[in-house]
Enzyme design. Structure first.
Site, PDB file in Angstrom:
ATOM      1  N   GLU A  49       0.857  -1.187   0.000  1.00  0.00           N
ATOM      2  CA  GLU A  49       0.000   0.000   0.000  1.00  0.00           C
ATOM      3  C   GLU A  49       0.888   1.230   0.000  1.00  0.00           C
ATOM      4  O   GLU A  49       1.707   1.400   0.897  1.00  0.00           O
ATOM      5  CB  GLU A  49      -0.863   0.047   1.274  1.00  0.00           C
ATOM      6  N   ASP A  60      -4.838   9.497  10.266  1.00  0.00           N
ATOM      7  CA  ASP A  60      -3.563   8.932  10.683  1.00  0.00           C
ATOM      8  C   ASP A  60      -3.100   9.443  12.032  1.00  0.00           C
ATOM      9  O   ASP A  60      -3.294  10.602  12.386  1.00  0.00           O
ATOM     10  CB  ASP A  60      -2.495   9.227   9.622  1.00  0.00           C
TER      11      ASP A  60
END
Lengths: 273, 374
Positions: A49, A60
């Site tokens: 990824e 995040d």
């Protein structure tokens, strides 16, 4: 059949779950990303990824936020991810590469152009954490037309009706967020997470592979998640931390990434299933 | 996403609930001090030598700004949803203080995320929040300002969604926030309408308000949207001038983008990276803008312009001396534009300025600009 489906099929034959490894493109510098991705693949990563650096990575935690900041400081740009993907695919043509990006960089380029360029760079799937399934009808249609898998996320708070909508739009694998919160290394995988993986695994009944991410960083975590029924484990922050700690010595970073990938790949064997 | 769906459902269930309306009405009247006056600014009118200028005195709302209209409403909503913990973001600290006030009044636990640069620049408001029993978390990621405080609030919310209500401070973010905040702020425009009809027997020719995220302006505009004869004018932060790139004039100089869960105008580079902003007023320092403003711009129902730091500073001084009202630097942007507008209008015309907040919080910044040590 897409590259991602092929990979899951082959792993299924070998009774293995996929190790899906995340890297931020351009962390710490663009020129190193293909080499670092290669180290992960050599260590056993089945799918890569690639995170596109975005100024406001809202899903995040601190580790990947810092990686994104390093990447942007180093001058990386969103579409650089496609060059990186091309380089990875040249060397490892059976390893699928997936993009993880917030919506605005796609929106800026234009969806159709973004997808066609991604496809020709060898991208197999795309994950957009800030695109809710409710807004995704056109996106899904265009992904299908371009032959790129649309990977959607589900979380502990996703109810069954919404999961059904998500599954309708998902191809490649379902990205299950294992906990309430953002990406990042955690000490343990909770019993709640294990139970949720069990529940999801039986709910989706093999209609699409189940990838589980957020907070998975150790072999013991991988073992528990795979035993609970995951078809893939997604590890990001743990790898990013290795790069952060060895940012001045990329040879060492690569060898440590390979080592960690090997360690995390081992317990993906579905012995008990 | 599930939390947003829950919020939308709970809000649409409660917003017309008689008991909720009664409670909200009570707090707005007895605690916030509404209605706020619509004041005829005779001295300013004389100076502008054109249209009559009225000032909507949101600076007189409890806490010193319009922010409390929204925080009281959402805090009541949170209580009805059985959330015991409130989180909020803040830039200059006004929404943080208004959240702290509402939470103290309603007995809710409150934590505020604030960019570490803003914590440094706005020590007074940090201390006010502390006095009100709210914990302030400095945010050190990104540009260390408002947008990063919003990012961090969302991160907290997804981690604690069961116990926690996210009290967003402007008409930004994912649906239903822009709607909820607009509804709670629309009390401003409803009062303006009622007051001007009483005072003048007609609607104003223009309503002028500053736009950062856009909550005070949408609150002032919304009840006039169907009154086509009323011009609605939003004034953005022109900073050092649009040509310098150092500004926060999102509608004037931004481009379409997706940011903080909304499709709107965004100050961004060619790659879609969100850009740092600049304004003398921290409350306007945001690279996005409420999506309803983007819509009003697209349909041309409202127009948007910008005023520089220096022009806002001039208006700050002018209003203080002319009317005895020290405006927030944010609101001073609207004052400057309204003065220019009024001077080009006929004497029987009417301009309403929404004065979103008072300027006590800004005296340090202004003193520094004037080279005065206090």
């Amino acid at each position: 059949m897409t590259a991602i489906s092929k990979t899951f099929n082959q792993l299924e034959k070998r009774k293995e779950a996929a190790l899906i490894a995340y890297l931020t493109v351009g962390d710490p510098q663009l020129k190193y990303t293909p080499r670092l991705a290669a180290a992960l693949i050599e260590g056993g990563a089945d799918i890569i990824e690639l995170g596109i650096p975005f100024s406001d990575p809202i899903a995040d935690g601190p580790t990947i936020q810092a990686a994104v900041a390093r990447s942007l400081r180093g001058g990386a740009r969103p579409m650089d991810a496609l060059d990186v993907a091309r380089k990875i695919r040249e060397r490892y043509n059976s390893t699928p590469v997936v993009l993880m990006t917030y919506l605005n960089p796609i929106f800026r380029v234009g969806l159709e152009k973004f997808l066609s360029q991604s496809k020709s760079a060898g991208i197999s799937g795309i994950i957009v954490p800030d695109l809710p399934v409710e807004e995704s009808a056109d996106y899904k249609k265009q992904c299908s037309a371009a032959g790129v898998d649309s990977i959607f996320l589900a979380s502990p708070s996703t109810n069954p009706q919404r999961l059904k909508r998500i599954l309708d739009q998902t191809s490649g694998y379902l990205y299950l967020i294992s906990l309430y919160g953002v990406t990042g290394v955690r000490t343990n995988v909770s019993d709640d997470a294990v139970n949720m993986v069990r529940r999801y695994s039986s709910m989706i009944g093999g209609s699409v592979p189940l990838g589980v991410g957020f907070g998975i960083s150790k072999a013991a975590h991988v073992k528990r998640i795979v035993e609970a029924g995951a078809d893939g484990v997604i590890v990001g922050s743990a790898f990013v931390k290795v790069i952060e700690a060895n940012a001045r010595n990329l040879t060492r970073a690569a060898s440590k990434l390979k080592g960690l990938a090997q360690e995390l790949k081992k317990p993906t064997t579905k012995l008990s299933r | 996403m599930s939390a947003l769906i829950d919020l939308e459902r709970e809000y649409s269930r409660l917003k017309d609930d008689p008991e909720f309306r009664t409670q909200l009405g009570f707090y707005l009247r007895e605690f916030v001090g509404r209605p706020t006056p619509l004041y005829y600014a005779a001295n300013l009118t004389r100076k502008a030598n054109g249209a009559k200028i009225y000032i909507k005195r949101e600076d007189l709302a409890h806490g010193g700004a319009h922010k409390i209209n929204n925080t009281i409403g959402q805090a009541l909503l949170a209580k009805k949803m059985d959330k015991e913990r409130i989180i909020a973001e803040t830039g200059a600290g006004q929404h943080g203080v208004a959240s702290a006030i509402a939470c103290a009044a309603l007995g809710l636990k409150c934590e505020v995320y604030m960019g570490s640069e803003d914590v440094e620049r706005q020590k007074l408001n940090v201390f006010r929040m502390d006095l009100l029993g709210t914990k302030v978390h400095p945010v050190r990621s990104g540009s260390k300002t408002l947008k990063d405080a919003i990012n961090e609030s969302f991160r907290d919310w997804v981690a604690n969604v069961e116990s926690t209500y996210y009290l967003l401070g402007s008409v930004v973010g994912p649906h239903p926030y822009p709607t909820i905040v607009r509804d709670f702020q629309s009390v401003i425009g409803r009062e303006i309408k009622e007051q001007i009809l009483r005072l003048e027997g007609r609607l104003p020719d223009a309503v002028v308000a500053c736009v950062g995220g856009g909550s005070n302006s949408i609150g002032a505009f919304y009840p006039f949207i169907n009154d086509e004869q009323v011009a609605l004018i939003g004034v953005e932060a022109g900073g050092l001038g649009l040509e310098t790139g150092k500004h926060a004039a999102t509608l004037c100089a931004g481009e379409e983008g997706v940011f903080h869960g909304m499709l709107t105008y965004v100050l961004q580079d060619a790659d879609g990276q969100v850009q740092p902003t600049h304004s003398i007023s921290a409350g306007l320092d945001y690279p996005g803008v409420g999506p309803e403003h983007a819509y009003l711009k697209a349909t041309k129902r409202a127009t948007y312009t910008s005023v520089t730091d220096q022009q806002a500073l001039d208006a700050f001084m002018e209003l203080s001396k002319a009317e005895g009202i020290i405006p927030a630097l944010e609101s001073a942007h609207a004052v400057h534009y309204a003065m220019t507008l009024a001077s080009g209008m006929a004497k029987d015309q009417i301009v309403v300025i929404n004065l979103s907040g008072r300027g006590d919080k800004d005296v340090n910044v202004v003193a520094e600009k004037l080279g005065v040590k206090i």
